[in-house]
Design a protein around this motif. Structure first.
Motif, PDB file in Angstrom:
ATOM      1  N   SER A 255       0.838  -1.198   0.000  1.00 23.84           N
ATOM      2  CA  SER A 255       0.000   0.000   0.000  1.00 23.84           C
ATOM      3  C   SER A 255       0.873   1.249   0.000  1.00 23.84           C
ATOM      4  N   GLN A 256       0.398   2.290  -0.689  1.00 24.17           N
ATOM      5  CA  GLN A 256       1.135   3.542  -0.739  1.00 24.17           C
ATOM      6  C   GLN A 256       0.504   4.556   0.212  1.00 24.17           C
ATOM      7  N   ILE A 257       1.340   5.426   0.741  1.00 28.16           N
ATOM      8  CA  ILE A 257       0.888   6.450   1.687  1.00 28.16           C
ATOM      9  C   ILE A 257       0.504   7.706   0.914  1.00 28.16           C
ATOM     10  N   ILE A 258      -0.653   8.259   1.244  1.00 23.46           N
ATOM     11  CA  ILE A 258      -1.006   9.559   0.685  1.00 23.46           C
ATOM     12  C   ILE A 258      -1.089  10.582   1.821  1.00 23.46           C
ATOM     13  N   LEU A 259      -0.625  11.799   1.525  1.00 27.03           N
ATOM     14  CA  LEU A 259      -0.605  12.866   2.513  1.00 27.03           C
ATOM     15  C   LEU A 259      -0.741  14.195   1.794  1.00 27.03           C
ATOM     16  N   PRO A 260      -1.105  15.296   2.466  1.00 25.98           N
ATOM     17  CA  PRO A 260      -1.457  15.406   3.892  1.00 25.98           C
ATOM     18  C   PRO A 260      -2.948  15.611   4.109  1.00 25.98           C
ATOM     19  N   GLU A 261      -3.786  15.405   3.050  1.00 30.84           N
ATOM     20  CA  GLU A 261      -5.232  15.649   3.145  1.00 30.84           C
ATOM     21  C   GLU A 261      -5.492  17.073   3.678  1.00 30.84           C
ATOM     22  N   ALA A 262      -4.822  18.054   3.062  1.00 31.79           N
ATOM     23  CA  ALA A 262      -4.925  19.442   3.502  1.00 31.79           C
ATOM     24  C   ALA A 262      -6.378  19.909   3.510  1.00 31.79           C
ATOM     25  N   ALA A 263      -6.749  20.654   4.547  1.00 28.58           N
ATOM     26  CA  ALA A 263      -8.133  21.080   4.731  1.00 28.58           C
ATOM     27  C   ALA A 263      -8.596  22.062   3.658  1.00 28.58           C
ATOM     28  N   LYS A 264      -7.672  22.804   3.078  1.00 30.42           N
ATOM     29  CA  LYS A 264      -7.945  23.684   1.937  1.00 30.42           C
ATOM     30  C   LYS A 264      -6.762  23.588   0.981  1.00 30.42           C
ATOM     31  N   LEU A 265      -7.009  23.823  -0.295  1.00 35.49           N
ATOM     32  CA  LEU A 265      -5.937  23.724  -1.280  1.00 35.49           C
ATOM     33  C   LEU A 265      -4.815  24.716  -1.004  1.00 35.49           C
ATOM     34  N   THR A 266      -5.154  25.869  -0.463  1.00 30.40           N
ATOM     35  CA  THR A 266      -4.134  26.898  -0.231  1.00 30.40           C
ATOM     36  C   THR A 266      -3.086  26.461   0.782  1.00 30.40           C
ATOM     37  N   SER A 288      14.052  20.177   5.820  1.00 28.82           N
ATOM     38  CA  SER A 288      14.410  19.193   6.858  1.00 28.82           C
ATOM     39  C   SER A 288      13.332  18.116   6.991  1.00 28.82           C
ATOM     40  N   LEU A 289      12.136  18.361   6.421  1.00 32.98           N
ATOM     41  CA  LEU A 289      11.037  17.397   6.499  1.00 32.98           C
ATOM     42  C   LEU A 289      10.839  16.648   5.194  1.00 32.98           C
ATOM     43  N   ASN A 290      11.802  16.712   4.287  1.00 37.85           N
ATOM     44  CA  ASN A 290      11.677  16.067   2.981  1.00 37.85           C
ATOM     45  C   ASN A 290      11.429  14.562   3.150  1.00 37.85           C
ATOM     46  N   LEU A 291      10.387  14.065   2.479  1.00 39.49           N
ATOM     47  CA  LEU A 291       9.995  12.659   2.605  1.00 39.49           C
ATOM     48  C   LEU A 291      10.112  11.903   1.282  1.00 39.49           C
ATOM     49  N   SER A 292      10.703  12.543   0.300  1.00 40.19           N
ATOM     50  CA  SER A 292      10.651  12.004  -1.064  1.00 40.19           C
ATOM     51  C   SER A 292      11.413  10.699  -1.258  1.00 40.19           C
ATOM     52  N   THR A 293      12.241  10.306  -0.294  1.00 41.50           N
ATOM     53  CA  THR A 293      13.013   9.066  -0.447  1.00 41.50           C
ATOM     54  C   THR A 293      12.308   7.843   0.159  1.00 41.50           C
ATOM     55  N   LEU A 294      11.155   8.067   0.795  1.00 36.45           N
ATOM     56  CA  LEU A 294      10.463   6.944   1.419  1.00 36.45           C
ATOM     57  C   LEU A 294       9.901   6.009   0.360  1.00 36.45           C
ATOM     58  N   LYS A 295      10.006   4.717   0.599  1.00 37.87           N
ATOM     59  CA  LYS A 295       9.639   3.714  -0.397  1.00 37.87           C
ATOM     60  C   LYS A 295       8.149   3.701  -0.700  1.00 37.87           C
ATOM     61  N   HIS A 296       7.323   3.925   0.311  1.00 39.32           N
ATOM     62  CA  HIS A 296       5.875   3.780   0.141  1.00 39.32           C
ATOM     63  C   HIS A 296       5.161   5.114  -0.075  1.00 39.32           C
ATOM     64  N   LEU A 297       5.915   6.175  -0.288  1.00 46.39           N
ATOM     65  CA  LEU A 297       5.314   7.495  -0.474  1.00 46.39           C
ATOM     66  C   LEU A 297       5.510   7.964  -1.906  1.00 46.39           C
ATOM     67  N   PRO A 298       4.448   8.000  -2.713  1.00 47.23           N
ATOM     68  CA  PRO A 298       4.575   8.514  -4.073  1.00 47.23           C
ATOM     69  C   PRO A 298       4.772  10.028  -4.048  1.00 47.23           C
ATOM     70  N   LYS A 299       5.266  10.566  -5.145  1.00 45.51           N
ATOM     71  CA  LYS A 299       5.427  12.024  -5.238  1.00 45.51           C
ATOM     72  C   LYS A 299       4.061  12.628  -5.543  1.00 45.51           C
ATOM     73  N   LEU A 300       3.310  12.804  -4.465  1.00 48.71           N
ATOM     74  CA  LEU A 300       1.904  13.146  -4.576  1.00 48.71           C
ATOM     75  C   LEU A 300       1.466  13.920  -3.342  1.00 48.71           C
ATOM     76  N   VAL A 301       0.706  15.004  -3.554  1.00 46.69           N
ATOM     77  CA  VAL A 301       0.074  15.711  -2.438  1.00 46.69           C
ATOM     78  C   VAL A 301      -1.431  15.656  -2.626  1.00 46.69           C
ATOM     79  N   VAL A 302      -2.125  15.558  -1.507  1.00 47.02           N
ATOM     80  CA  VAL A 302      -3.568  15.384  -1.521  1.00 47.02           C
ATOM     81  C   VAL A 302      -4.204  16.507  -0.713  1.00 47.02           C
ATOM     82  N   GLY A 303      -5.203  17.159  -1.291  1.00 54.33           N
ATOM     83  CA  GLY A 303      -5.871  18.251  -0.591  1.00 54.33           C
ATOM     84  C   GLY A 303      -7.359  18.251  -0.850  1.00 54.33           C
ATOM     85  N   HIS A 304      -8.065  19.096  -0.089  1.00 51.52           N
ATOM     86  CA  HIS A 304      -9.514  19.202  -0.160  1.00 51.52           C
ATOM     87  C   HIS A 304      -9.915  20.552  -0.747  1.00 51.52           C
TER      88      HIS A 304
END
Length: 529
Positions: A255-266, A288-304
């Motif tokens: 399974s792949q991780i999706i993040l961060p389900e932002a409450a607004k697109l902005t 310092s919070l870069n997560l792009s090397t994680l195996k289960h995290l696609p290069k994808l952001v998710v928002g509302h």
């Protein structure tokens, strides 16, 4: 028949004749010419979906079989009846809420509405009870059986045993996670235990979302809280995602991780809250919070898309800025929750909005998210909720009218359902959006009150064109498809305010001929080489 009745019938007859004459005259107007270049591709579509939260439990567990089967069919079926009418909208994604255990707490949960409390698979002694969330699981199985391609699990709160206040929401307004600092590993182990269980049942989740709308404080007065929820700071999100990536790896889950389900697109690209600029924070090279090397995290952001629909200019500007930011950082964007929480759908009008008005506005937001923000997936909140099907259908695809205990009731498909279906039923995972041009050269803002058009293609060359006529008059549409035979035939499906016009099959034709778009309508054309 008395004289008054005759006069009334004559007036109706003349009105119908005049309407038909007017429609015929308008259909002769100079058409809007849409040029489609099949070689100019934009984003690849992953899915169109919806969430089955809260009320799925009562429906799936208690409602009579015939009723809940029909609800599932409306959401998931890709089949047609004997007249060619779609039986459902063929969602390609279904969102499943992993509960936090507020149901078991009862009134001690502090959540006012019983139906917004959710069971947890985790018992207080650390064991698991897989009989929980039976109604949710019923819909999950139905989604799988109907061939829904993408299953998505999401969590609004960690299990209450792991939270700072032993509740499913915050009581302290500090904008910090409600998860105890020493429970990150326990929380992500819980999530992966759930994924592993369902995978053994043949229900593999393609995606897992560990945080939801982290920007809100999710505080509530005890006994008046609205639902489960927790804020998360960006550093806390990074910590839980790293822990989840490790737990997935240990259990050999894909399974792949999706993040961060932002409450607004902005929040994804600007603002100054505790969890803002999340594209830059999680995918910036020097962050310092870069997560792009994680195996289960696609290069994808998710928002509302909530609260970003007040006026066409702002709607387009927000999405254009988002598209520019994600492009610069090499990531994709998904829109994973939207309903008409704000009053943008009223578009300055007073009073109630009809079901068709709501459906058209919904189609407009989908269009702007997909064509301006380049969303690769689009998901609605919520599939079903209590309400009426005719006016202000802002929160749901299917209107429920349940009994007092929510163990039975009636349900009604809304125009929102069919509006989403113009995309979900025909634009399947793996299809590409195609770049189009229009002979009137209208900007996305100007077109938002006139005719909006988008186009998609699959690997076989099949085309799907969605046209939203926002105007009170019929419009003519002419397609100019490059690298395509002018003799190609389209199938046409139309939704209007008429009760029977719900993805209704209209007469087919050749793409060389102009196509009439009825007033205030949504039309999908399916064209095969």
């Amino acid at each position: 028949m008395n004289l008054s009745a005759r006069k009334f019938n004559l007036a109706i007859f003349l009105l119908v004749i005049c309407s038909e004459i007017s429609l015929a005259q308008q259909s002769n107007l100079k058409p809007l010419i849409i040029t489609i270049d099949t070689k100019k591709q934009a984003q690849t579509i992953d899915n169109f979906g919806a969430a089955g939260c809260w009320y799925a439990e009562g429906i799936g567990k208690f409602w009579p079989t015939q009723k809940k089967e029909r609800i599932a069919e409306l959401l998931f079926s890709q089949e047609r009846d004997e007249k060619g009418n779609p039986k459902g909208i063929g969602l390609s994604a279904w969102r499943f809420n992993i509960g936090g255990g507020t149901t078991e707490q009862g009134d001690n949960s502090g959540i006012k509405e019983v139906n917004r409390r959710v069971e947890s698979f985790l018992n207080s002694d650390g064991t698991y009870d897989w009989s929980k969330q039976a109604g949710y699981t019923w819909f999950l199985k139905k989604a799988k059986n109907y061939g829904v391609e993408k299953l998505i699990a999401f969590s609004n709160t960690p299990p209450v045993q792991m939270t700072k206040n032993n509740l499913g929401y915050k009581t302290e307004k500090d904008y910090r996670s409600n998860l105890k600092p020493d429970q990150y590993e326990a929380y992500t182990n819980f999530l992966t235990e759930v994924l592993q269980h369902y995978e053994k049942e043949g229900l593999r989740f393609n995606y897992i979302s560990p945080v939801n709308e982290p920007q809100w404080d999710w505080t509530g007065k005890f006994g008046e809280a609205k639902q489960e929820g927790s804020p998360w700071r960006n550093d806390e999100i990074a910590q839980v995602v790293k822990s989840l990536d490790n737990a997935l790896e240990k259990k050999k889950l894909t399974s792949q991780i999706i993040l961060p389900e932002a409450a607004k697109l902005t929040f994804l690209y600007r603002d100054t809250t505790h969890s803002s600029r999340q594209v830059q924070q999680f995918f910036g090279k020097n962050s310092s919070l870069n997560l792009s090397t994680l195996k289960h995290l696609p290069k994808l952001v998710v928002g509302h898309s909530y609260f970003t629909d007040e006026g066409d200019s702002a709607t387009v500007a927000i999405r254009a800025q988002l598209a520019d930011t994600v492009s610069k950082y090499g990531v994709q964007f998904w829109q994973s929750e939207y309903s008409m929480l704000a009053d943008g759908f009223r578009e300055g009008m007073k009073g109630r909005r009809s079901g068709m008005d709501c459906g058209l506005f919904l189609a407009k937001i989908i269009h702007q998210d997909v064509t301006v923000a380049n969303a690769a997936a689009w998901q609605f909140w919520n599939a079903f909720e209590p309400g009426k099907p005719d006016f202000d259908t802002r929160y749901y695809l299917i209107a429920l009218q349940p009994n007092a205990n929510y163990t039975d009731g009636e349900f009604y498909a809304t125009k929102n359902l069919w509006a989403l279906g113009h995309y979900s039923l025909f634009i399947r995972p793996g299809m590409h959006r195609l770049v189009i041009t229009r002979n009137d050269n209208l900007s996305p803002v100007a077109a938002a009150q006139k005719v909006m058009v988008s186009s998609f293609a699959d690997a076989t060359g099949k085309l799907v064109v969605v046209a939203i006529n926002y105007e009170m008059e019929a419009r003519n549409l002419q397609l100019n498809v490059k690298n395509y035979s002018s003799g190609a035939v389209y199938k046409r499906y139309v939704t209007t305010a008429a009760a029977a016009d719900n993805l209704k099959p209209y007469p087919a034709g050749k793409i060389s001929q102009a196509i009439t778009l009825p007033p205030r309508s949504i039309t999908t054309l399916v064209i095969q080489k």
